[in-house]
Structure formats: C-alpha cells, structure tokens
Design an enzyme around this catalytic site. Structure first.
Site, short mmCIF file in Angstrom:
data_model
loop_
_atom_site.label_atom_id
_atom_site.label_comp_id
_atom_site.label_asym_id
_atom_site.label_seq_id
_atom_site.Cartn_x
_atom_site.Cartn_y
_atom_site.Cartn_z
N LYS A 98 0.66 -1.04 -0.04
CA LYS A 98 -0.24 0.13 0.10
C LYS A 98 0.85 1.47 -0.11
CE LYS A 98 -1.95 -0.65 3.88
NZ LYS A 98 -1.95 0.20 4.79
N ARG A 146 -10.03 2.48 9.44
CA ARG A 146 -9.74 1.12 9.60
C ARG A 146 -10.60 0.30 10.38
NH1 ARG A 146 -3.81 1.52 9.79
NH2 ARG A 146 -2.63 -0.23 10.43
N ARG A 172 10.35 -6.70 5.36
CA ARG A 172 10.51 -5.26 5.92
C ARG A 172 11.17 -5.05 7.42
NH1 ARG A 172 5.30 -2.01 6.33
NH2 ARG A 172 5.36 -3.08 8.13
N ARG A 224 11.40 -1.64 11.99
CA ARG A 224 10.43 -0.78 12.91
C ARG A 224 10.02 -1.42 14.11
NH1 ARG A 224 5.40 0.33 8.74
NH2 ARG A 224 3.96 -0.23 10.62
N ARG A 252 -1.67 -6.87 14.33
CA ARG A 252 -2.11 -6.18 13.07
C ARG A 252 -2.79 -6.98 12.15
NH1 ARG A 252 3.54 -4.29 12.93
NH2 ARG A 252 3.18 -3.77 10.81
P1 AMP Z 1 0.25 1.54 9.67
O1 AMP Z 1 1.50 2.17 9.11
O2 AMP Z 1 -0.90 1.78 8.64
O3 AMP Z 1 0.40 0.07 9.79
O4 AMP Z 1 0.06 2.04 11.06
C1 AMP Z 1 0.92 1.67 12.12
C2 AMP Z 1 0.37 1.79 13.43
O5 AMP Z 1 -0.24 3.17 13.66
C3 AMP Z 1 -0.86 0.83 13.58
O6 AMP Z 1 -0.64 -0.46 13.92
C4 AMP Z 1 -1.88 1.51 14.82
O7 AMP Z 1 -1.18 1.23 16.12
C5 AMP Z 1 -1.56 2.84 14.31
N1 AMP Z 1 -2.61 3.20 13.31
C6 AMP Z 1 -2.61 3.59 11.80
N2 AMP Z 1 -3.51 3.87 11.41
C7 AMP Z 1 -4.72 3.62 12.54
C8 AMP Z 1 -5.95 4.13 12.52
N3 AMP Z 1 -6.94 4.29 11.34
N4 AMP Z 1 -6.76 3.68 13.70
C9 AMP Z 1 -5.98 3.38 14.56
N5 AMP Z 1 -4.63 3.30 14.94
C10 AMP Z 1 -3.82 3.57 13.63
#
Ligand code: AMP
Length: 194
Positions: free
Chosen positions: A15, A90, A129, A135, A146
């Site tokens: 993505k 989400r 990754r 990370r 996740r």
């Molecule tokens: P991502 O890079 O999109 O996987 O986001 C990393 C982390 O940020 C996620 O595992 C959540 O802890 C938090 N996060 C990102 N987007 C959201 C969202 N829309 N709602 C809640 N937590 C989020």
C-alpha cells in the site's frame, strides 16, 4: 477533477509504495495515519508519547484521536481537491467519522483501491521489511496482532464501500510496475485524470 481516494490492504500488501505512485500521478497528497503517528513518535510530541506503546503493541490508537488527526490534515489547503487516504479508516466507527466529516463538506470518497494479497505473501513481505527497516512494531506478536485486527475490523469496511460501488479490487501480486499499471487502469476507467 477531484480524486478522493482510499487505498486499503493487509500489512505487507505494498500500500505504502503504491500510494506514493498514485498520489504523484493524480497530484494529490497521501494522508497516512501510520506515517503521522511514526513522525510524532520520532519527534517525541505529546501525541507521539501517547500512542507509542499502543502502536508498538500493534493495537489501534483510539478512534476519536485518529479521526481528529485526519480531519485536521484534510482541512489543509492541499487536500481540498483530493487526497489518498492510507491506513484510515480502519474500522466501522472510523468509516462513520469520515463519512460525517466529508458530508459536512459536501464530499464523499470516490474510489477505494483494495490491494489483494494472500496471507502468506503479506506475512513474508512484512517479515522481510522487519529485517530491513527494524520498525519497532514489526515484532512477531505485533505483526500477528495487526493482521488479526485487519481481518476482523478492516476487511469488513471494504464491504460497506463495495455496496456504494466504489471498490476496485486489484491483484497485489506481481512486480511493482505491474501492480501500479493495474491500479491506474482501474482509476482511469472511473474517469480520474492523471
Ligand atoms: P500502519 O503504518 O498503517 O500499519 O500503522 C501503524 C500503526 O499506527 C498501527 O498498527 C496502529 O497502531 C496505528 N494506526 C495507524 N492508522 C490507524 C487508524 N486508522 N486507527 C488506529 N490506529 C492506527
């Protein structure tokens, strides 16, 4: 011509990479909640301190906190004609928040790109990754959490958008260029101009 887009897919679906290409081609900003949280954690802001433990565990930041951040970002002038949301909404509550906010501006999401990648493939990509980028939320437990949240809470929101007829399901297996070409073809077919 406006382009109000969302890209959705499991962690490791590519993505982020495809998002950058779409945003550039359609001249719109990417709004990635994950990136916003990571930047705040790195800069040790109040928000960053509040969300670090949550993101490290792979849990979701509270909906109201997240939605407010997105509303503020979408209120910036570069997002008036369009944007690419990545990582938000989400879950069903966030879909409601976004609908309400956009309706208040007499706007709506116009297309949802669903990147379809088999579970084993997305796990393999995240693991790779994790090795490359280190990370802090790429631990085995956090990755599993996740993916589980994605399947339970995020995948169903695609059905909501599919009922509105705005979802393009894209095969996310192939080279980066092949996948980009599929996305562009789908968006072109909807009349978006690059
Ligand atoms: P991502 O890079 O999109 O996987 O986001 C990393 C982390 O940020 C996620 O595992 C959540 O802890 C938090 N996060 C990102 N987007 C959201 C969202 N829309 N709602 C809640 N937590 C989020």
């Amino acid at each position: 011509m406006t382009a109000r887009l969302l890209i959705v897919g499991p962690q490791g679906s590519g993505k982020g990479t495809q998002g950058v290409r779409i945003a550039e081609a359609y001249g719109i900003p990417t709004v990635s909640t994950g990136d916003i949280f990571r930047a705040n954690i790195k800069n040790e802001t109040e928000l960053g301190k509040k969300v670090k433990a949550i993101t490290d565990a792979g849990d979701l930041v509270p909906d109201e906190v997240t939605s407010e951040i997105v509303r503020d970002r979408l209120d910036e002038p570069d997002a008036t004609e369009g944007f690419l949301l990545d990582g938000y909404p989400r879950n069903a509550v966030q879909v409601g928040h976004l609908d309400e906010f956009l309706a208040g501006r007499e706007e709506a999401l116009e297309a949802v790109i669903l990147l379809d990648v088999p579970r084993e493939e997305s796990i393999a990509r995240i693991t790779q990754r994790a090795a490359e980028q280190g990370r802090s939320d790429d631990t085995e437990e956090a990755i599993a959490k996740r993916l589980e949240i994605y399947e339970r809470e995020t995948a169903p929101i695609v059905d909501t958008y599919a009922e509105r007829g705005i979802v393009d399901r894209i095969n996310g297996v192939g080279t980066l260029d092949e996948i980009t070409a599929r996305i562009f073809a789908a968006l072109d077919a909807r009349g978006f101009t690059r």
